[in-house]
Design a protein around this motif. Structure first.
Motif, PDB file in Angstrom:
ATOM      1  N   ALA A   1      -1.520  -0.311  14.946  1.00 31.59           N
ATOM      2  CA  ALA A   1      -0.230   0.179  15.423  1.00 31.59           C
ATOM      3  C   ALA A   1       0.560   0.765  14.261  1.00 31.59           C
ATOM      4  O   ALA A   1       0.303   0.435  13.100  1.00 31.59           O
ATOM      5  N   CYS A   2       1.553   1.613  14.590  1.00 37.93           N
ATOM      6  CA  CYS A   2       2.440   2.202  13.584  1.00 37.93           C
ATOM      7  C   CYS A   2       3.170   1.063  12.850  1.00 37.93           C
ATOM      8  O   CYS A   2       3.697   0.160  13.503  1.00 37.93           O
ATOM      9  N   VAL A   3       3.196   1.091  11.516  1.00 38.45           N
ATOM     10  CA  VAL A   3       3.808  -0.012  10.772  1.00 38.45           C
ATOM     11  C   VAL A   3       5.326  -0.062  10.966  1.00 38.45           C
ATOM     12  O   VAL A   3       5.950  -1.094  10.781  1.00 38.45           O
ATOM     13  N   GLN A   4       5.922   1.076  11.371  1.00 38.44           N
ATOM     14  CA  GLN A   4       7.382   1.070  11.505  1.00 38.44           C
ATOM     15  C   GLN A   4       7.853   0.738  12.936  1.00 38.44           C
ATOM     16  O   GLN A   4       8.783  -0.041  13.099  1.00 38.44           O
ATOM     17  N   CYS A   5       7.206   1.327  13.963  1.00 39.37           N
ATOM     18  CA  CYS A   5       7.710   1.091  15.333  1.00 39.37           C
ATOM     19  C   CYS A   5       6.711   0.348  16.212  1.00 39.37           C
ATOM     20  O   CYS A   5       6.986   0.106  17.384  1.00 39.37           O
ATOM     21  N   ALA A   6       5.543   0.009  15.657  1.00 37.81           N
ATOM     22  CA  ALA A   6       4.523  -0.777  16.362  1.00 37.81           C
ATOM     23  C   ALA A   6       3.892  -0.064  17.562  1.00 37.81           C
ATOM     24  O   ALA A   6       3.231  -0.698  18.380  1.00 37.81           O
TER      25      ALA A   6
ATOM     26  N   ARG B   1       2.083   5.425   9.756  1.00 40.58           N
ATOM     27  CA  ARG B   1       3.287   5.601  10.573  1.00 40.58           C
ATOM     28  C   ARG B   1       2.999   6.694  11.602  1.00 40.58           C
ATOM     29  O   ARG B   1       2.337   7.695  11.274  1.00 40.58           O
ATOM     30  N   CYS B   2       3.521   6.512  12.818  1.00 39.87           N
ATOM     31  CA  CYS B   2       3.275   7.495  13.878  1.00 39.87           C
ATOM     32  C   CYS B   2       4.087   8.767  13.594  1.00 39.87           C
ATOM     33  O   CYS B   2       5.007   8.756  12.759  1.00 39.87           O
ATOM     34  N   GLY B   3       3.774   9.844  14.303  1.00 36.76           N
ATOM     35  CA  GLY B   3       4.445  11.125  14.100  1.00 36.76           C
ATOM     36  C   GLY B   3       5.938  11.027  14.369  1.00 36.76           C
ATOM     37  O   GLY B   3       6.754  11.618  13.656  1.00 36.76           O
ATOM     38  N   ARG B   4       6.312  10.245  15.384  1.00 38.09           N
ATOM     39  CA  ARG B   4       7.727  10.109  15.758  1.00 38.09           C
ATOM     40  C   ARG B   4       8.520   9.469  14.610  1.00 38.09           C
ATOM     41  O   ARG B   4       9.615   9.905  14.269  1.00 38.09           O
ATOM     42  N   CYS B   5       7.948   8.425  13.991  1.00 39.76           N
ATOM     43  CA  CYS B   5       8.635   7.747  12.882  1.00 39.76           C
ATOM     44  C   CYS B   5       8.701   8.633  11.640  1.00 39.76           C
ATOM     45  O   CYS B   5       9.633   8.527  10.848  1.00 39.76           O
ATOM     46  N   GLN B   6       7.688   9.508  11.475  1.00 43.29           N
ATOM     47  CA  GLN B   6       7.723  10.420  10.323  1.00 43.29           C
ATOM     48  C   GLN B   6       8.796  11.480  10.497  1.00 43.29           C
ATOM     49  O   GLN B   6       9.471  11.855   9.554  1.00 43.29           O
TER      50      GLN B   6
HETATM   51 ZN   LIG Z   1       6.190   4.711  14.728  1.00 42.47          ZN
END
Ligand SMILES: [Zn+2]
Ligand SMILES: [Zn+2]
Length: 250
Positions: free
Chosen positions: A60-65, A76-81
């Motif tokens: 999972a994305c480390v920032q938003c899971a 990190r997912c594209g949205r969090c980037q």
């Molecule tokens: Zn994310």
């Protein structure tokens, strides 16, 4: 006189039986696996064969899971980037898919307190790696109206369970909530707007602290992001999130 004594005995027998039935049902439910009905193993309500098949939220994305396809960790997912949320990291123990989603609905919609205790155990069976560095726990309080309707705040119950299990204090009076419409079914932007009007900061000094926000389900992360903004305004250095389950965005 004898018939009166017999009547009393009969009443006592019936009352005992009525009391015993739910207790017996609860013990039976604890001893059997909630998935297959077999005898439960080392886990509180699941057998050793079913437990490994629960939908773990990894990778999972480390920032938003948000669940990711790549098996590489630390991404990190594209949205969090593009637009990072206000919190620094997230850990969701499980995915909000079958059977975990059904169990959470049993708690929230049918107010089943047996499942509330079971899910708190389930959450604690898969904690975040950062737990040893956390100074305090925070949960988003319910408005009075929601508390009155539901009778409990699931996030508060989970935070208390985490606090007892890991010996981390709960930081109270850091967030206040006014009544708002149900967040379910709203887009991320609608959730943010809804929350901006209903969530308020406390007057606590959280200078330099590493705080962990506790909640039951993370959907878009919008709720946690607004909460993290408020905690950082009060001085928090790092804000992470730990939720029982993460919805899977398609
Ligand atoms: Zn994310
Ligand atoms: Zn089983």
């Amino acid at each position: 006189m004898n018939s009166l004594v017999n009547q009393w005995l009969q009443t006592i027998r019936l009352s005992t039986k009525r009391l015993q039935q739910p207790i017996a049902r609860m013990l039976l439910a604890q001893a059997h696996c909630a998935c297959c009905g077999d005898s439960s193993g080392q886990h509180p309500f699941l057998c050793d064969a079913c437990f490994p098949h629960l939908p773990i939220n990894h990778p999972a994305c480390v920032q938003c899971a948000e669940p990711l396809v790549s098996l590489q960790s630390g991404l990190r997912c594209g949205r969090c980037q593009r637009r990072p949320p206000a919190f620094d990291y997230s850990h969701c123990s499980w995915q909000f898919t079958s059977p975990v989603d059904h169990w959470i609905r049993l708690c929230k919609d049918r107010h089943d307190t047996l499942w509330l205790r079971r899910l708190a155990h389930l959450m604690n069976s898969h904690p975040p790696a950062q737990l040893a560095q956390v100074d305090g726990l925070v949960f988003i309080p319910s408005s009075r109206q929601h508390l009155w309707q539901r009778g409990f705040n699931m996030a508060e119950y989970l935070a208390q369970h985490v606090s007892r299990t890991w010996g981390i204090p709960i930081r109270k009076q850091t967030l206040y909530k006014q009544h708002s419409n149900d967040q379910r079914g709203l887009s991320a932007q609608q959730r943010r707007l809804n929350l901006r009007h209903s969530l308020h900061s406390g007057q606590q000094s959280l200078h330099g602290q590493h705080l962990l926000l506790i909640d039951d389900v993370m959907t878009t992360g919008a709720t946690m992001s607004v909460a993290a903004e408020h905690l950082k305004q009060q001085g928090a250095r790092i804000v992470g999130c730990w939720c029982l389950a993460r919805t899977v965005l398609r």
